[in-house]
Scaffold this motif. Structure first.
Motif, PDB file in Angstrom:
ATOM      1  N   GLY A  65     -26.284  17.227  51.059  1.00 27.45           N
ATOM      2  CA  GLY A  65     -25.018  17.154  50.425  1.00 27.45           C
ATOM      3  C   GLY A  65     -25.214  17.118  48.820  1.00 27.45           C
ATOM      4  N   THR A  66     -24.583  16.824  47.981  1.00 28.79           N
ATOM      5  CA  THR A  66     -24.741  16.932  46.586  1.00 28.79           C
ATOM      6  C   THR A  66     -25.476  15.430  46.181  1.00 28.79           C
ATOM      7  N   LEU A  67     -25.173  14.478  46.432  1.00 28.82           N
ATOM      8  CA  LEU A  67     -26.120  13.235  45.924  1.00 28.82           C
ATOM      9  C   LEU A  67     -27.279  13.065  46.657  1.00 28.82           C
TER      10      LEU A  67
ATOM     11  N   ARG B  53     -25.247  17.599  59.318  1.00 29.81           N
ATOM     12  CA  ARG B  53     -24.512  17.977  60.538  1.00 29.81           C
ATOM     13  C   ARG B  53     -24.523  19.558  60.264  1.00 29.81           C
ATOM     14  N   THR B  54     -24.344  20.104  59.225  1.00 32.42           N
ATOM     15  CA  THR B  54     -24.154  21.616  59.096  1.00 32.42           C
ATOM     16  C   THR B  54     -25.014  22.335  57.892  1.00 32.42           C
TER      17      THR B  54
ATOM     18  N   ASP C 214     -26.028  15.068  63.874  1.00 30.16           N
ATOM     19  CA  ASP C 214     -24.959  14.037  63.411  1.00 30.16           C
ATOM     20  C   ASP C 214     -25.857  12.649  63.554  1.00 30.16           C
ATOM     21  N   VAL C 215     -25.848  11.902  62.515  1.00 23.89           N
ATOM     22  CA  VAL C 215     -26.517  10.806  62.554  1.00 23.89           C
ATOM     23  C   VAL C 215     -25.872   9.822  63.472  1.00 23.89           C
TER      24      VAL C 215
ATOM     25  N   ALA D 224     -27.448   8.597  53.121  1.00 22.41           N
ATOM     26  CA  ALA D 224     -26.260   8.951  52.255  1.00 22.41           C
ATOM     27  C   ALA D 224     -25.254   9.860  52.872  1.00 22.41           C
TER      28      ALA D 224
ATOM     29  N   LYS E 271     -21.135   6.245  58.677  1.00 22.15           N
ATOM     30  CA  LYS E 271     -21.537   4.915  58.270  1.00 22.15           C
ATOM     31  C   LYS E 271     -21.840   3.756  59.414  1.00 22.15           C
TER      32      LYS E 271
ATOM     33  N   SER F 110     -23.111   3.415  49.730  1.00 21.10           N
ATOM     34  CA  SER F 110     -21.717   2.812  50.055  1.00 21.10           C
ATOM     35  C   SER F 110     -20.817   3.035  48.974  1.00 21.10           C
TER      36      SER F 110
ATOM     37  N   TYR G  84     -12.618   3.966  54.765  1.00 20.97           N
ATOM     38  CA  TYR G  84     -13.842   4.330  54.022  1.00 20.97           C
ATOM     39  C   TYR G  84     -14.209   3.014  53.313  1.00 20.97           C
TER      40      TYR G  84
ATOM     41  N   TRP H 224     -19.659   9.179  40.840  1.00 22.46           N
ATOM     42  CA  TRP H 224     -20.567   9.845  40.279  1.00 22.46           C
ATOM     43  C   TRP H 224     -19.738  11.105  39.369  1.00 22.46           C
TER      44      TRP H 224
ATOM     45  N   SER I 216     -18.859  16.248  44.082  1.00 21.31           N
ATOM     46  CA  SER I 216     -19.672  16.587  45.360  1.00 21.31           C
ATOM     47  C   SER I 216     -18.413  17.083  46.482  1.00 21.31           C
ATOM     48  N   GLY I 217     -19.038  17.179  47.534  1.00 15.16           N
ATOM     49  CA  GLY I 217     -18.264  17.597  48.823  1.00 15.16           C
ATOM     50  C   GLY I 217     -17.237  16.637  48.780  1.00 15.16           C
TER      51      GLY I 217
HETATM   52  N1  LIG Z   1     -20.126  11.277  44.961  1.00 13.78           N
HETATM   53  C1  LIG Z   1     -19.734   9.778  44.746  1.00 13.78           C
HETATM   54  O1  LIG Z   1     -19.046   9.789  43.606  1.00 13.78           O
HETATM   55  C2  LIG Z   1     -19.693   8.762  45.689  1.00 13.78           C
HETATM   56  C3  LIG Z   1     -19.371   7.574  45.269  1.00 13.78           C
HETATM   57  C4  LIG Z   1     -19.742   6.508  46.183  1.00 13.78           C
HETATM   58  C5  LIG Z   1     -20.484   6.688  47.330  1.00 13.78           C
HETATM   59  N2  LIG Z   1     -20.860   8.020  47.499  1.00 13.78           N
HETATM   60  C6  LIG Z   1     -21.551   8.127  48.819  1.00 13.78           C
HETATM   61  O2  LIG Z   1     -22.552   9.010  48.554  1.00 13.78           O
HETATM   62  C7  LIG Z   1     -23.048   9.603  49.645  1.00 13.78           C
HETATM   63  C8  LIG Z   1     -23.214  11.054  49.661  1.00 13.78           C
HETATM   64  O3  LIG Z   1     -21.947  11.724  49.275  1.00 13.78           O
HETATM   65  P1  LIG Z   1     -21.643  12.911  48.227  1.00 13.78           P
HETATM   66  O4  LIG Z   1     -20.882  12.531  47.290  1.00 13.78           O
HETATM   67  O5  LIG Z   1     -22.937  13.702  47.912  1.00 13.78           O
HETATM   68  O6  LIG Z   1     -20.792  13.968  49.149  1.00 13.78           O
HETATM   69  P2  LIG Z   1     -21.366  15.238  50.127  1.00 13.78           P
HETATM   70  O7  LIG Z   1     -21.810  16.316  49.209  1.00 13.78           O
HETATM   71  O8  LIG Z   1     -20.204  15.666  51.099  1.00 13.78           O
HETATM   72  O9  LIG Z   1     -22.483  14.610  50.972  1.00 13.78           O
HETATM   73  C9  LIG Z   1     -22.220  14.071  51.960  1.00 13.78           C
HETATM   74  C10 LIG Z   1     -23.334  14.726  52.946  1.00 13.78           C
HETATM   75  O10 LIG Z   1     -23.276  13.669  54.257  1.00 13.78           O
HETATM   76  C11 LIG Z   1     -23.387  14.561  55.398  1.00 13.78           C
HETATM   77  N3  LIG Z   1     -22.810  14.143  56.485  1.00 13.78           N
HETATM   78  C12 LIG Z   1     -21.542  13.735  56.794  1.00 13.78           C
HETATM   79  N4  LIG Z   1     -21.540  13.045  57.757  1.00 13.78           N
HETATM   80  C13 LIG Z   1     -22.617  13.040  58.569  1.00 13.78           C
HETATM   81  C14 LIG Z   1     -23.002  12.560  59.970  1.00 13.78           C
HETATM   82  N5  LIG Z   1     -22.242  12.141  60.773  1.00 13.78           N
HETATM   83  N6  LIG Z   1     -24.352  12.860  60.354  1.00 13.78           N
HETATM   84  C15 LIG Z   1     -25.166  13.661  59.195  1.00 13.78           C
HETATM   85  N7  LIG Z   1     -24.706  13.972  57.998  1.00 13.78           N
HETATM   86  C16 LIG Z   1     -23.619  13.915  57.998  1.00 13.78           C
HETATM   87  C17 LIG Z   1     -22.829  15.953  55.119  1.00 13.78           C
HETATM   88  O11 LIG Z   1     -23.150  17.099  55.582  1.00 13.78           O
HETATM   89  P3  LIG Z   1     -22.563  17.655  57.066  1.00 13.78           P
HETATM   90  O12 LIG Z   1     -20.922  17.796  56.681  1.00 13.78           O
HETATM   91  O13 LIG Z   1     -22.841  19.063  57.086  1.00 13.78           O
HETATM   92  O14 LIG Z   1     -22.843  16.753  58.030  1.00 13.78           O
HETATM   93  C18 LIG Z   1     -23.074  15.969  53.544  1.00 13.78           C
HETATM   94  O15 LIG Z   1     -24.313  16.589  53.237  1.00 13.78           O
HETATM   95  C19 LIG Z   1     -22.019   9.472  50.894  1.00 13.78           C
HETATM   96  O16 LIG Z   1     -22.564   8.404  51.596  1.00 13.78           O
HETATM   97  C20 LIG Z   1     -20.825   8.520  50.183  1.00 13.78           C
HETATM   98  O17 LIG Z   1     -20.050   7.872  50.757  1.00 13.78           O
HETATM   99  C21 LIG Z   1     -20.585   9.160  46.847  1.00 13.78           C
END
Ligand SMILES: NC(=O)c1ccc[n+]([C@@H]2O[C@H](COP(=O)([O-])OP(=O)(O)OC[C@H]3O[C@@H](n4cnc5c(N)ncnc54)[C@H](OP(=O)(O)O)[C@@H]3O)[C@@H](O)[C@H]2O)c1
Length: 577
Positions: free
Chosen positions: A280-282, A304-305, A332-333, A358, A382, A403, A417, A446, A450-451
């Motif tokens: 994912g992005t982060l 997962r994908t 899938d974690v 993450a 989570k 988180s 969430y 951030w 991101s996704g």
């Molecule tokens: N971006 C922000 O501003 C922000 C702020 C607060 C917290 N966060 C936290 O930072 C983390 C990363 O988020 P992101 O913003 O980078 O979003 P993202 O780009 O959507 O990344 C999330 C990643 O988690 C994977 N994922 C989701 N469910 C999963 C599962 N059950 N098993 C394995 N992989 C799984 C997704 O891939 P697949 O769908 O392919 O599984 C994706 O690679 C998340 O935990 C989010 O809660 C982000």
């Protein structure tokens, strides 16, 4: 890096080292800063081992040496080579490009929840429930000001069960007009990790429905039980009871650490580092950082994908060029068996040394319309994923949970969430209590889309900005991560918060009251003496949980010492984000 700096016409005679000369010397460290991906420049943050030898110099030769990616040492001599001063280590902090453009003074910081004492009020009418029977409550007549339900009374089974149960109860409570003037109080047990999800859930429900719910985090002592009714009368939407002391959660800035500590590497870089959500992005930003900053040599990116995508392949190639091998896993974690199989493939010569969890997903809806599927979708990665990672790993040096600030603020539309987020905070504490490494990071938004955040509308961003939450540039976020990893806290909140701008009282969530000033003093509308009215107090049919409640069921007439209809909390927690 060598540089020569000189003062134009300033008088240096009164100075051991003229500040402008020192400032100019340190500017040499900025050369090359613009070439970094995140467009952040690094500014001096912590000085260590500073010595001054000369006096009154108008020019200096500067020698800067990188000690770590985040710090350098400096030596200053005069033009004849005589020593002027030295700095053993100057730790740098990135300043984001957006921030520079905005001219803002706010940078990302680490915060944590530090409960503060609050003033109790006279005991209101209240009732403690052992079971959930709204029909019986309704039939009994005019309800009390507060109806207290221990979280364990929602449903029995585990963290997930309690969150599901509480969603159902909140929906029933809000839908039932009979309780419009009562508040449902969720009393969560501070020592029960399964209760922890209710913190975030109730906070979100509060944001969506001001003045209808109260969250009480109690240590379960007899003194705290006794303090509960007076605590409820404080008007605080969230309370913390410890040994009878009445507190309310407040976010507070964490003081800076000694710069030297920041340089410790939090895990063995020769082992394997697992990043769930690593594609994912982060996850990708983090992967790069772990290689660049800590020299990680073996990464395992799990999702997962996204394991076999062009982006992931490009990242693996890039990091290979920096000496790091990147393996990917499609898993899938939350699937325990699949995760166990992935972990079994970690090479014995590079054992797992750190987990960065993450993985995450969102499925937003107001608590009143959250479905069981939406709750499960978000809890999978989570709650289930964290438990699986905890149970299937050992010998780690770092266990880092990603988180969200949503759990701290109670973001509207994100009850599921937010629940997942506060579960992670408690789970990190639970691990720490067992002597295991863990930290939960309640990230604010951030800046990098991101996704997860792509679907945020301008309205969502504006709502966040209204309470002072600003996007966190990646460089700044990573430097907060480095700082957090070296701290003993189980949960920290890295966020870029504008605390300088006063805001409308109604926009400030209760947890930010210690940080953000209100534009005008909140109007207090305490009832005039003697305006209390008679009321009926419902007591649970079974043995009471709290002192002051009769042991047999039914309503009892009492004196309402404070009318909540006229003393609603003047500052509602209506912020979103
Ligand atoms: N971006 C922000 O501003 C922000 C702020 C607060 C917290 N966060 C936290 O930072 C983390 C990363 O988020 P992101 O913003 O980078 O979003 P993202 O780009 O959507 O990344 C999330 C990643 O988690 C994977 N994922 C989701 N469910 C999963 C599962 N059950 N098993 C394995 N992989 C799984 C997704 O891939 P697949 O769908 O392919 O599984 C994706 O690679 C998340 O935990 C989010 O809660 C982000």
């Amino acid at each position: 890096m060598y540089a020569e700096v000189r003062l134009d016409d300033a008088d240096a005679s009164g100075f051991r080292l003229h500040p402008a000369l020192l400032d100019a010397a340190m500017h040499a460290g900025l050369i090359g800063a613009g070439e970094r991906d995140d467009l952040a420049v690094e500014l001096p943050f912590t000085w260590n081992g500073v010595a001054l030898h000369g006096g009154g110099a108008r020019a200096a030769r500067v020698h800067l040496r990188r000690r770590t990616p985040a710090s350098f040492a400096a030596t200053l001599t005069d033009l004849d080579g005589r020593p002027l001063g030295s700095v053993e280590s100057l730790v740098l902090r990135p300043l984001g490009h957006r921030q520079l453009l905005a001219g803002g003074s706010q940078t990302g910081r680490l915060y944590r929840i530090e409960p503060v004492p609050v003033e109790a009020g006279p005991e209101p009418s209240w009732a403690a429930l052992d079971g959930w029977d709204l029909a019986a409550l309704r039939a009994a007549g005019d309800p009390p000001d507060f109806v207290v339900l221990p979280a364990a009374g929602t449903v029995a089974a585990g963290a997930r069960g309690r969150i599901h149960g509480a969603v159902g109860l909140i929906q029933q409570w809000l839908a039932d007009g009979a309780f419009d003037r009562s508040r449902l109080v969720f009393a969560v047990d501070a020592n029960d990790v399964d209760d922890a999800g209710l913190r975030g859930l109730v906070r979100s429900a509060q944001t969506e429905n001001p003045d209808r719910l109260v969250l009480v985090d109690t240590d379960g002592t007899e003194d705290s039980r006794r303090a509960l009714p007076r605590a409820l009368a404080s008007g605080e939407p969230q309370l913390v009871l410890r040994g009878g002391e009445i507190l309310a959660p407040r976010l507070a800035a964490v003081p800076p650490r000694d710069g030297e500590e920041a340089e410790a590497v939090p895990f063995d870089p020769d082992g394997t580092v697992l990043i769930t959500g690593g594609t994912g992005t982060l996850g990708r930003i983090l992967a790069r950082h772990l290689v660049e900053r800590y020299g990680a040599r073996q990464l395992l990116l799990l999702s997962r994908t996204g394991a076999d995508t062009a982006d992931t392949r490009a990242l693996a190639e890039e990091l290979a060029g920096r000496g790091a091998a990147v393996a990917t896993a499609t898993c899938d974690v939350a699937d325990r068996e699949a995760l166990a199989a992935v972990l079994a493939r970690v090479p014995a010569e590079r054992p797992l040394t750190a987990v960065f969890h993450a993985a995450g997903t969102v499925d937003d809806a107001p608590v009143t319309s959250l479905t069981a599927e939406q709750v499960d979708t978000v809890l999978r990665s989570k709650v289930d994923g964290t438990r699986n990672l905890h149970e299937l790993t050992s010998g780690l040096a770092a266990f880092v949970l990603f988180s969200g600030l949503a759990g701290v603020l109670g973001t509207a539309g994100q009850g599921n969430y937010a629940a997942a987020s506060t579960f992670l905070d408690a789970f990190a504490a639970y691990r720490r209590a067992q002597g295991l490494p863990a930290i939960s990071l309640d990230w604010g938004l951030w800046a990098q889309t991101s996704g997860l955040t792509a679907r945020l509308s301008e309205g969502d961003l504006n709502r966040l900005a209204r309470i002072g939450v600003l996007p966190l540039p990646s460089g700044e976020a990573l430097s907060l991560l480095d700082d957090a990893l070296a701290r003993p806290d189980a949960a920290l909140v890295p966020v870029r918060l504008d605390t300088a701008t006063p805001r409308a009282a109604a926009d400030i969530p209760a947890v930010l009251r210690g940080l953000v000033r209100a534009t005008a003093p909140a109007a207090q509308s305490a009832p005039a003496p003697g305006t209390g009215r008679d009321c009926w107090t419902w007591s649970a049919p079974r043995s009471p949980r709290c002192s002051g409640t009769p042991a047999t069921g039914g309503w009892r007439r009492g004196r309402r010492s404070r009318s909540w209809a006229s003393t609603r909390s003047p500052v509602s927690s209506s912020a979103t984000g």
